[in-house]
Design a protein around this motif. Structure first.
Motif, PDB file in Angstrom:
ATOM      1  N   THR A  41      29.649  37.671 -25.327  1.00  0.00           N
ATOM      2  CA  THR A  41      29.121  38.237 -24.079  1.00  0.00           C
ATOM      3  C   THR A  41      27.639  38.536 -24.196  1.00  0.00           C
ATOM      4  O   THR A  41      26.858  38.254 -23.274  1.00  0.00           O
ATOM      5  N   LEU A  42      27.214  39.092 -25.330  1.00  0.00           N
ATOM      6  CA  LEU A  42      25.793  39.411 -25.524  1.00  0.00           C
ATOM      7  C   LEU A  42      24.939  38.149 -25.513  1.00  0.00           C
ATOM      8  O   LEU A  42      23.838  38.134 -24.948  1.00  0.00           O
ATOM      9  N   SER A  46      22.103  37.159 -22.526  1.00  0.00           N
ATOM     10  CA  SER A  46      20.686  36.899 -22.818  1.00  0.00           C
ATOM     11  C   SER A  46      20.095  36.043 -21.700  1.00  0.00           C
ATOM     12  O   SER A  46      18.927  36.202 -21.329  1.00  0.00           O
TER      13      SER A  46
END
Length: 477
Positions: A41-42, A46
């Protein structure tokens, strides 16, 4: 009909796959957030930060670009608005590209395009290079605005999907706000160069995260689907139930042909199409981009400090978006959407009342603060739900064979609405400031009714359950 819809998706027998964890909620598609789900998810969001930085870029750089390149107001207006033109082009192509090269491949392709665009802006010596760079960044944004929420929705457990998908909107807010702040201290060329950093971060991160299991299942790579799902749920997790449901649903849906843009308008897909396009249209025509792009001039017109007003908006926006992320899978989508839309309706009404009192020369000393409170209530309420939830629902309501064409259409509707409002806003304000905000208030009020009557609650349901309920089909066995 209920039996016909559900029966292809349910297995009477399950074969345990890989790890031997406990059943219960995990077997029904719900589980805790693993390290890989969080990392994936991170990496995906981005790209959401890139989205936000592109939106926020034009505001702090206007004077510097116009001075260095000797641009007129009209030329700079073209530079600012061409971003949405590029996004519309990207939106048209987004679904098909994501279906052909995968979710990860599409994110990587988008970031390469964005890097090229930022570099053209950084080293521009003429306005047309500047416009080409901005157009390319917009194109990348159009792709990212579709593929990021789709990817997150397809990798997260059903009990966490809403909150994780809404992080997309939270990172857009961070991108806008941080770009505003950095832009106050660096030149426009340096700010464009800084814009390439999150692009590079995502490209590198894509090598360490799995592809969407549902996309892998769709293209017939069953073993890789199971491997990706096991990676996402943890080595010891029992993924048999979730993998079987994905496999059964995909096999059933692939009995239908891959939907073209014209097949979207069949009656059996009407509910999903109305919900997806309706939420996007109402989100944009509620005035968000007019208020966001021209907030400073709104405050000045109301007799309030533009700088203080913008700072207040940033202070409100980020925590309210974060609150929406937390509440998404607690309260559910529909209640949060209705509260959010009602708040935007109230905010626009207060702003309209401020301008009306100003025109009537009533309560002149209070009208600037009334306008400030109205815009802040609107911004906070929009950030709570209307900013992110329509993208969450868009990623949930269409079946796998429809996601390409449907996603392109829904994203196009969003960007087209964005362009119309951002282009027409100043003309509307010249016509009547009070009238403009009354119109926005009415649209926001209509949104409350739309959600109450047509939008389903998708909290705690797998994608397959949602899509089977909303898109009835009875494939040949």
């Amino acid at each position: 009909m209920e039996g016909e819809i559900s029966s292809p998706l349910l297995l009477k027998e399950r074969t345990q796959i890989h790890g031997g964890g406990s059943g219960g909620e995990e077997q029904r598609g719900g589980s805790s957030a693993t390290t890989m789900v969080v990392l994936s998810t991170l990496v995906a969001v981005s790209g959401s930060y890139v989205f936000g930085s592109a939106i926020g870029y034009s505001s702090p750089t206007q004077s510097g670009i116009m001075e260095d390149l000797a641009l007129s107001v009209a030329e700079y207006s073209l530079f600012g608005s061409i971003l949405t033109i590029g996004a519309m082009i990207g939106a048209i192509m987004s679904g098909r590209i994501a279906d052909y090269i995968g979710r990860r491949g599409t994110m990587g392709f988008s970031e390469i395009i964005c890097i090229i665009g930022w570099m053209l802006i950084t080293f521009s010596k003429a306005s047309w290079w500047l416009d080409v760079g901005r157009l390319l960044v917009g194109y990348g944004m159009g792709l990212l605005s579709y593929v990021i929420p789709i990817y997150i929705a397809e990798i997260t457990p059903k009990n966490l999907r809403g909150g994780f998908t809404t992080v997309h909107q939270l990172m857009i807010c961070f991108g806008v706000s941080i770009t505003y702040l950095i832009g106050a201290f660096v030149s426009w060329r340096i700010l464009a160069l800084i814009g390439t950093i999150p692009c590079i971060v995502q490209i590198v991160g894509l090598f360490f995260i799995p592809e969407s299991p549902r996309w892998l299942a769709k293209i017939g790579r069953g073993e890789e689907c199971e491997a990706a799902l096991q990676c996402l749920r943890g080595h010891n997790a029992d993924i048999s139930d979730e993998a079987a449901e994905i496999r059964d649903y995909t096999e059933t849906i692939l009995q239908l042909s891959e939907a073209s843009i014209f097949e979207l308008f069949q009656w059996k897909y009407a509910h999903s199409l109305i919900v997806g396009t309706g939420l996007m249209a109402l989100q944009q025509f509620g005035g968000v981009n007019g208020i966001a792009f021209y907030a400073s001039s709104i405050f000045i017109s109301a007799g309030f400090s533009g700088r203080i007003g913008m700072i207040a908006m940033v202070v409100v926006q980020i925590p309210m978006t974060a609150l929406g992320v937390v509440l998404m899978d607690i309260s559910g989508r529909r209640p949060l959407l209705m509260v959010s839309a009602a708040g935007t309706c109230l905010g626009c009404f207060l702003a309209a009342l401020s301008f009306l009192l100003q025109d009537l020369n009533k309560m002149v000393s209070a009208t600037p603060f009334l306008a400030l409170f109205g815009v802040l209530i609107y911004t906070g309420s929009f950030s709570l739900g209307m900013g992110g939830i329509p993208w969450v629902i868009m990623s949930e309501v269409f079946p796998i064979n429809m996601k390409g064409s449907a996603g392109s259409l829904v994203t196009l509707v969003s960007w087209l609405g964005s362009w119309i409002i951002s282009y027409a806003f100043n003309f509307l304000m010249d016509w009547s400031s009070a009238g403009t905000f009354f119109i926005f208030s009415c649209v926001c009020g209509l949104t409350v009714l739309f959600v109450a009557k047509l939008v389903p609650e998708t909290k705690g349901r797998t994608l397959e359950e949602i899509q089977a309920t909303m898109n009835p089909f009875s494939p040949k066995r």
